[in-house]
Design a protein around this motif. Structure first.
Motif, PDB file in Angstrom:
ATOM      1  N   SER A  88      -4.087   6.173   6.887  1.00 44.16           N
ATOM      2  CA  SER A  88      -4.928   5.543   5.955  1.00 44.16           C
ATOM      3  C   SER A  88      -4.337   4.907   4.839  1.00 44.16           C
ATOM      4  O   SER A  88      -4.109   5.309   3.701  1.00 44.16           O
ATOM      5  N   PRO A  89      -3.724   3.812   5.020  1.00 43.55           N
ATOM      6  CA  PRO A  89      -3.054   2.918   4.023  1.00 43.55           C
ATOM      7  C   PRO A  89      -4.249   2.768   2.412  1.00 43.55           C
ATOM      8  O   PRO A  89      -5.210   2.729   2.535  1.00 43.55           O
ATOM      9  N   VAL A  90      -3.466   3.083   1.395  1.00 45.21           N
ATOM     10  CA  VAL A  90      -4.161   3.023   0.109  1.00 45.21           C
ATOM     11  C   VAL A  90      -3.717   1.998  -0.827  1.00 45.21           C
ATOM     12  O   VAL A  90      -2.271   2.216  -1.181  1.00 45.21           O
ATOM     13  N   PRO A  91      -4.451   1.058  -1.416  1.00 46.85           N
ATOM     14  CA  PRO A  91      -3.801   0.013  -2.215  1.00 46.85           C
ATOM     15  C   PRO A  91      -3.276   0.949  -3.632  1.00 46.85           C
ATOM     16  O   PRO A  91      -3.956   1.740  -4.108  1.00 46.85           O
TER      17      PRO A  91
ATOM     18  N   LEU B  75      -4.544   3.431  -8.822  1.00 46.78           N
ATOM     19  CA  LEU B  75      -3.979   4.518  -8.270  1.00 46.78           C
ATOM     20  C   LEU B  75      -2.789   5.152  -9.380  1.00 46.78           C
ATOM     21  O   LEU B  75      -1.954   4.200  -9.555  1.00 46.78           O
TER      22      LEU B  75
ATOM     23  N   PHE C 255       0.777  -1.213  -0.171  1.00 47.13           N
ATOM     24  CA  PHE C 255       0.062   0.062  -0.127  1.00 47.13           C
ATOM     25  C   PHE C 255       0.763   1.184  -0.088  1.00 47.13           C
ATOM     26  O   PHE C 255       2.030   1.032   0.230  1.00 47.13           O
TER      27      PHE C 255
ATOM     28  N   LEU D 275       1.053   5.574   1.195  1.00 47.87           N
ATOM     29  CA  LEU D 275       0.658   6.451   2.470  1.00 47.87           C
ATOM     30  C   LEU D 275       1.152   7.933   1.943  1.00 47.87           C
ATOM     31  O   LEU D 275       2.035   8.032   1.338  1.00 47.87           O
TER      32      LEU D 275
ATOM     33  N   ASP E  19      -6.024  11.654  -3.583  1.00 46.96           N
ATOM     34  CA  ASP E  19      -6.130  10.231  -3.766  1.00 46.96           C
ATOM     35  C   ASP E  19      -5.457   9.483  -2.720  1.00 46.96           C
ATOM     36  O   ASP E  19      -5.542   8.241  -2.469  1.00 46.96           O
ATOM     37  N   LEU E  20      -4.759  10.115  -1.998  1.00 40.48           N
ATOM     38  CA  LEU E  20      -4.105   9.368  -0.669  1.00 40.48           C
ATOM     39  C   LEU E  20      -4.304   9.933   0.654  1.00 40.48           C
ATOM     40  O   LEU E  20      -4.330   9.305   1.844  1.00 40.48           O
ATOM     41  N   GLY E  21      -4.618  11.149   0.653  1.00 43.77           N
ATOM     42  CA  GLY E  21      -5.026  11.728   2.058  1.00 43.77           C
ATOM     43  C   GLY E  21      -4.239  12.615   2.678  1.00 43.77           C
ATOM     44  O   GLY E  21      -3.257  13.320   1.727  1.00 43.77           O
TER      45      GLY E  21
END
Length: 283
Positions: free
Chosen positions: A186-189, A193, A149, A151, A268-270
């Motif tokens: 908050s991890p994002v796969p 992406l 993921f 971050l 898209d990541l935070g």
């Protein structure tokens, strides 16, 4: 986790390497930056390239010393990913350094006043690996398969060299000017992406201080990570499952002062935030 491959006794390092390693370690210990070290590592025969290899030897020696005290390496960082910074320093390649577990600052946390010498902040994409990357010619496909993921991250860079008067030799020797880092929560796969097109805005005390995109990091943070994976595998110290990779700045780094609050948002990541303790606070 990555370790310095094949521990090398200190007496096996050239005298100039030991001298520079001592100077940088002493600057960190005393909290007083030292003069530039490049003049001790670049000689007429090998020039800048020889100086870079000597600088990595300095980095290796000081990493070994820190590991001997019980510090744990948890990943790597990539530096000099901006073409503008590369032109400024007269180089055509990025560099890398190691990340220790005790360099992590909690998201929204505080950096105590006086912990760093000359801090600056930059926003980055962080990757966390789920599989090893042992190939000397790593591909984007290898990287995508290996990454668990992404971050948003803030890297708080620092320099043990006075007034940030650095060349690539100085920064490589100084563990790529590593300081601290902050990871979003908050991890994002990576599936779906596009890291090349992400947009970053970083504020300092509510005012926009830095902006950029994924394309500003060697064309994409994935390109930077592929370069790192290949470079480390070539040196016999490949990235491993569980490693954290800070892929490089998406925009200009910004000096930090006591009391400052930095907030970065990457589309898209935070978002991720850190504050710096006011003068008079204890470490």
């Amino acid at each position: 986790m990555p370790n310095v491959p094949g521990h090398v006794p200190q007496d096996a390092f050239p005298a100039a390497v030991v001298k520079v390693a001592d100077a940088l370690a002493d600057a960190a210990r005393r909290g007083t930056p030292c003069p530039p070290v490049r003049g001790l590592l670049v000689d007429g025969a090998d020039g800048a390239e020889g100086g870079i290899e000597a600088a990595y030897a300095v980095q290796r020696l000081n990493l070994q010393r820190e590991q001997a005290t019980g510090r744990r390496i948890v990943g790597r960082k990539i530096g000099l990913t901006s073409p503008a910074v590369q032109r400024q320093l007269g180089v055509d390649q990025p560099d890398f350094g190691a990340l220790f577990a005790d360099m992590a600052v909690p998201e929204g946390g505080e950096v105590p006043a006086g912990r760093l010498l000359q801090p600056k902040v930059e926003a980055e994409v962080a990757l966390v690996l789920g599989h090893d990357l042992p190939h000397r010619r790593c591909t984007v496909v290898d990287l995508l398969r290996a990454t668990d993921f992404a971050l948003p991250a803030l890297e708080i860079v620092d320099s043990r060299v006075r007034d940030w008067d650095i060349s690539i030799v100085d920064t490589v020797a100084d563990n790529a000017s590593s300081g601290l880092y902050v990871l979003g929560a908050s991890p994002v796969p990576l599936a779906g992406l596009n890291l090349r097109s992400v947009r970053m805005t970083m504020t300092r005390n509510g005012e926009t201080a830095s902006q950029g995109t994924g394309a500003d990091c060697l064309g994409s943070p994935l390109n930077a990570a592929v370069w790192l994976a290949s470079a480390l595998a070539e040196r016999g110290d490949p990235l491993r499952a569980g490693d954290l990779v800070l892929t490089g700045a998406l925009g200009p780094m910004v000096p930090a002062a006591p009391g400052d609050v930095f907030h970065a948002r990457i589309s898209d990541l935070g978002a991720v935030e850190v504050r710096f303790g006011a003068e008079g606070d204890h470490r």
